[in-house]
Motif scaffolding. Structure first.
Motif: not given
Length: 812
Positions: A686-710
């Motif tokens: 959700t949008e609220s989950t995405m911005i709950s902790n912007i820096e950490e969430t952004s880094q985690l999503l980048e790591r997951l996306r680098s695996l090929g996950i959408q």
């Protein structure tokens, strides 16, 4: 009539005179050195008798040594009188020699009296001779004898006074030499007096002839007096030896005590602890140098002052009581803590032990060993505060709150009054925290805590349980109106705008109220009842206060049953995954599915997420459930993949899973265990989950996306839809919330919103999924705008795995 002298008796008399003189000198020392009054008196009496008998024996033997041609008899009473005079003179000599001071005038006067007393003894003794006519005396020789007696007495008194304080081995020789001189002087006086006697040639003895000869009497007197003198002399020598031995031991003990004291001082001067010696009245007799570093005083500043005057008034009585117990001989088992005034005026906390050393001559006081524990106590208080207070707001935490509620219950029970517990939950806080970030949320909580405190009375407590939950304890109140007044104040204060980091924020608060003893008699029960009433307040439109009722209790019980049942469901495998197809709107081909959870309740049947997911979120069970969903969905997608259905599975993630800290490992583990390719996994947040902790969430999503996950944003448009966030985060797909899709063809505003979302996604080259499609009109509208994928009952309801397999086979 002329007589002759028996030389042996003369020598015997001289020896007795010397011994008597030595005894006089020695007894003067004994009397002076004796510390106790009764010992001084005993030595004075014993010395008087011994010295007096010795001098008299010398006189009597000297008279017996003078042989007359006629028999001589002695008048016994007169002879005894001369003995008495000799003892009086000896007593006066020893008494004067033991005085603290003896001036020259007193010496001459006393010496003259003593000399005349010695002469009186001699001439009274001479008058005891029973001859007729009576003896006449040559005046010059008589006068000379008096002078010799006075000189001998003055010399004897002077020597006795001078040598009385000495008690060394060399003193014996000094006394012996002086005794010889004194003995010769006394004998000289005696024989001068004998020479002054003029006896008529026709003198006769006027009494019967004596039974014993003069020689026999001389021997008898010599033996008796000699025994007395020898016994006294032997006692004196033994006493001197004992005294020297005692003095030696005293010197050794003094040296040992001095060494011990030196070691004590060395030890106390090298350690940081404070060592003090106090008198029984509390007066400081000694302070170790460590007092300067600890309390700012030089040791000399405290010596002579009363220690209790520097003890804190509130601690003084306890310190004095402990001090008195130590004075009484009790041993301290535990140290006492008290506050002591520093030189700068502040109070330091000391920990002290005391020991009674009054019987130890090297100490002669109460030894107090103390140390400054102020920093230690402050650290303890800090640790206690950290353990019992909320780090963000400084308010009491759950642990301290429960303790205070328990104390308040005990007091209310004793005094027969009521208490209230108010459970507070801030309305809309989660939205603010998720939208604007934790730093804004934390600042808002701090200001809210201050406002709540401002509404309370002295003695009331407000605690933070965590998140946006607070609890207020009112330990006593008269009526419900008092509680309502406090609740209304809190509602009013928290209803006012908050200015946080440039944002004007508005929140409310839902309040649940429970009372003792009506609603419960234990802290945990009262808090649960207040919590249940708070949920009832939320259900009634939020921003209000509700008292706990039996009706609310039933709702709370149901919620508790759901929570307990959900825990059991996880353990017993009652959770199920259903899958709803995702359809390509251009080709009408199923390209994926969304995994949706269901609970197959043993009594209530199949339950949708709406009946238990919120409780799972509140209790933290969502993390366990989310991990199970990841593993199960990946495993099922891999099975379909093996059957020829290469579908992408979409899984919803909870904000709690992001907060767990191990989401990345959990996802990687699920992929490895199942063997599902990462490209076939899509994670929806959700949008609220995405911005709950912007820096950490952004880094985690980048790591997951680098695996090929959408990555997809679920329910887009219902939260904080910021285009800057869409650009900042690695997003692949936007999901249009079904609330907008539902009114397509009915509400032009919703159509406009859907149109705008699709345009934004296309401009950012993101994929689109529209959920909630139920009609062909909705499908045509979305397809006409170029929406990529559709989901909803128009295509299929969520299906269990077997039914979904059949669905796919039929579609093929």
């Amino acid at each position: 009539m002329q007589g002759s002298y028996d030389i042996w008796l003369v020598l015997l008399s001289i020896g007795i005179a010397v011994m008597a003189s030595y005894i006089g000198l020695d007894m003067a020392s004994r009397v002076n050195l004796a510390k106790r009054v009764h010992l001084r008196q005993l030595w004075l009496i014993g010395g008087t008798l011994s010295m007096g008998c010795g001098i008299w024996a010398m006189h009597f033997i000297g008279m017996l040594a003078y042989n007359l041609p006629i028999p001589v008899a002695y008048h016994i009473p007169t002879t005894l009188l001369s003995l008495l005079v000799a003892n009086l003179v000896s007593g006066l000599t020893l008494f004067m020699a033991s005085r603290k001071s003896l001036g020259w005038m007193k010496l001459l006067l006393t010496g003259t009296i003593m000399g005349l007393g010695i002469a009186a003894m001699h001439y009274v003794g001479m008058s005891a001779m029973q001859i007729a006519p009576t003896i006449n005396y040559d005046l010059p020789l008589f006068s000379l004898s008096l002078i010799i007696a006075i000189i001998a007495a003055v010399a004897a008194l002077y020597l006795a006074f001078s040598l009385r304080d000495e008690n060394s081995p060399s003193t014996i020789w000094k006394k012996a030499g002086s005794a010889i001189l004194m003995g010769i002087a006394i004998v000289g006086m005696h024989f001068t007096g004998m020479a002054a006697a003029v006896i008529s040639p026709d003198s006769i003895c006027t009494a019967a002839a004596p039974e014993y000869s003069g020689d026999v009497l001389a021997v008898i007197v010599a033996i008796c007096s000699g025994l007395i003198v020898a016994a006294t002399l032997l006692l004196g020598m033994l006493d001197a030896r004992v005294a020297r031995q005692a003095e030696k031991e005293v010197r050794m003990m003094t040296r040992e005590l001095r060494d011990s004291e030196e070691r004590f001082r060395t030890m106390t001067e090298r350690v940081r602890d404070i060592f003090s010696i106090l008198s029984p009245e509390g007066i400081v007799k000694y302070e170790s140098p460590a007092v300067m570093d600890a309390l700012g005083y030089e040791p000399e500043e405290l010596i002579g002052n009363n220690m209790f005057e520097l003890v804190h008034p509130q601690d003084n009585e306890a310190v004095q009581y402990q001090f008195e117990r130590v004075l009484a001989g009790e041993e301290m088992i535990r140290p006492i803590e008290f506050r002591f005034r520093h030189k700068n005026g502040t109070w330091r906390i000391l920990e002290a032990f005391a020991r009674n050393e009054l019987a130890n001559p090297a100490v002669d006081g109460i030894v107090v060993h103390s140390r400054d524990i102020t920093e230690h106590k402050q650290s303890q208080q800090t640790i206690w505060n950290l353990a019992h207070h909320d780090a963000l707001t400084g308010l009491p935490n759950r642990s301290l709150l429960q303790d205070r509620i328990l104390q308040a219950i005990h007091q209310a029970h004793r005094e027969g009054h009521k208490l209230a517990v108010l459970f507070l939950d801030l309305d809309h806080f989660k939205h603010i925290n998720d939208s604007l970030g934790h730093h804004v949320g934390d600042a808002l909580l701090q200001v809210a805590a201050q406002r709540i405190e401002s509404c309370l009375r002295e003695g009331d407590t407000v605690a933070r349980l965590g998140g946006d939950e607070f609890v207020v304890l009112l330990p006593s109140f008269q009526s419900d109106a008092d509680v309502v007044m406090v609740a209304d104040k809190i509602l009013e204060e928290l209803g006012k705008p908050f200015e946080i980091d440039g944002h004007g924020l508005h929140i409310g608060v839902s309040i649940g109220i429970s009372q003792y003893p009506r609603d419960g008699k234990e802290p945990g029960h009262l808090m649960r009842m207040a919590d249940a009433a708070m949920y009832h307040a939320k259900a009634n439109g939020r921003n209000n206060a509700q008292f706990f009722t039996e009706q609310i209790d039933s709702v709370a019980r149901e919620r508790l049953q759901v929570e307990n049942g959900l825990r059991l469901a996880i353990q017993q495998g009652e959770l199920r995954l259903y899958y709803q197809p995702l359809v390509d709107l251009k080709t009408n081909v199923v390209v994926g599915m969304e995994a949706l959870i269901r609970w197959e309740h043993p009594e209530r049947g199949l339950l949708s997420p709406g009946s238990f997911v919120e409780i799972a979120e509140d209790t933290g069970l969502i993390s366990i459930i989310g991990e199970w969903i990841l593993g199960e969905a990946c495993h099922q997608a891999k099975q379909w993949n093996d059957q020829g259905f290469a579908l992408q599975v979409a899984i919803n993630l909870s904000v709690r899973q992001f907060d767990s800290g191990n989401l990345h490992q959990t996802i990687v583990h699920a992929l490895r265990q199942s063997g599902l390719p990462a490209r076939q996994l899509k994670l929806e947040i959700t949008e609220s989950t995405m911005i709950s902790n912007i820096e950490e969430t952004s880094q985690l999503l980048e790591r997951l996306r680098s695996l090929g996950i959408q990555i997809a944003i679920d329910d887009f448009g219902t939260g904080y839809s910021s285009l800057s966030y869409l650009k900042r985060f690695p997003i692949d797909t936007l999901k249009i919330d079904q609330s907008f899709v539902r009114d397509i063809g009915v509400d032009t505003d919703d159509e406009a919103i859907v149109t705008a979302i699709i345009a934004v996604a296309h401009s950012l080259k993101m994929g689109l999924v529209a959920e909630g499609i139920e009609t062909e009109r909705q499908l045509d509208f979305l397809r006409g705008l170029g929406c990529d994928i559709g989901q909803g009952y128009y295509f299929s309801k969520p299906l269990p795995p077997d039914a979904f397999t059949e669905f796919m086979k039929n579609r093929t």
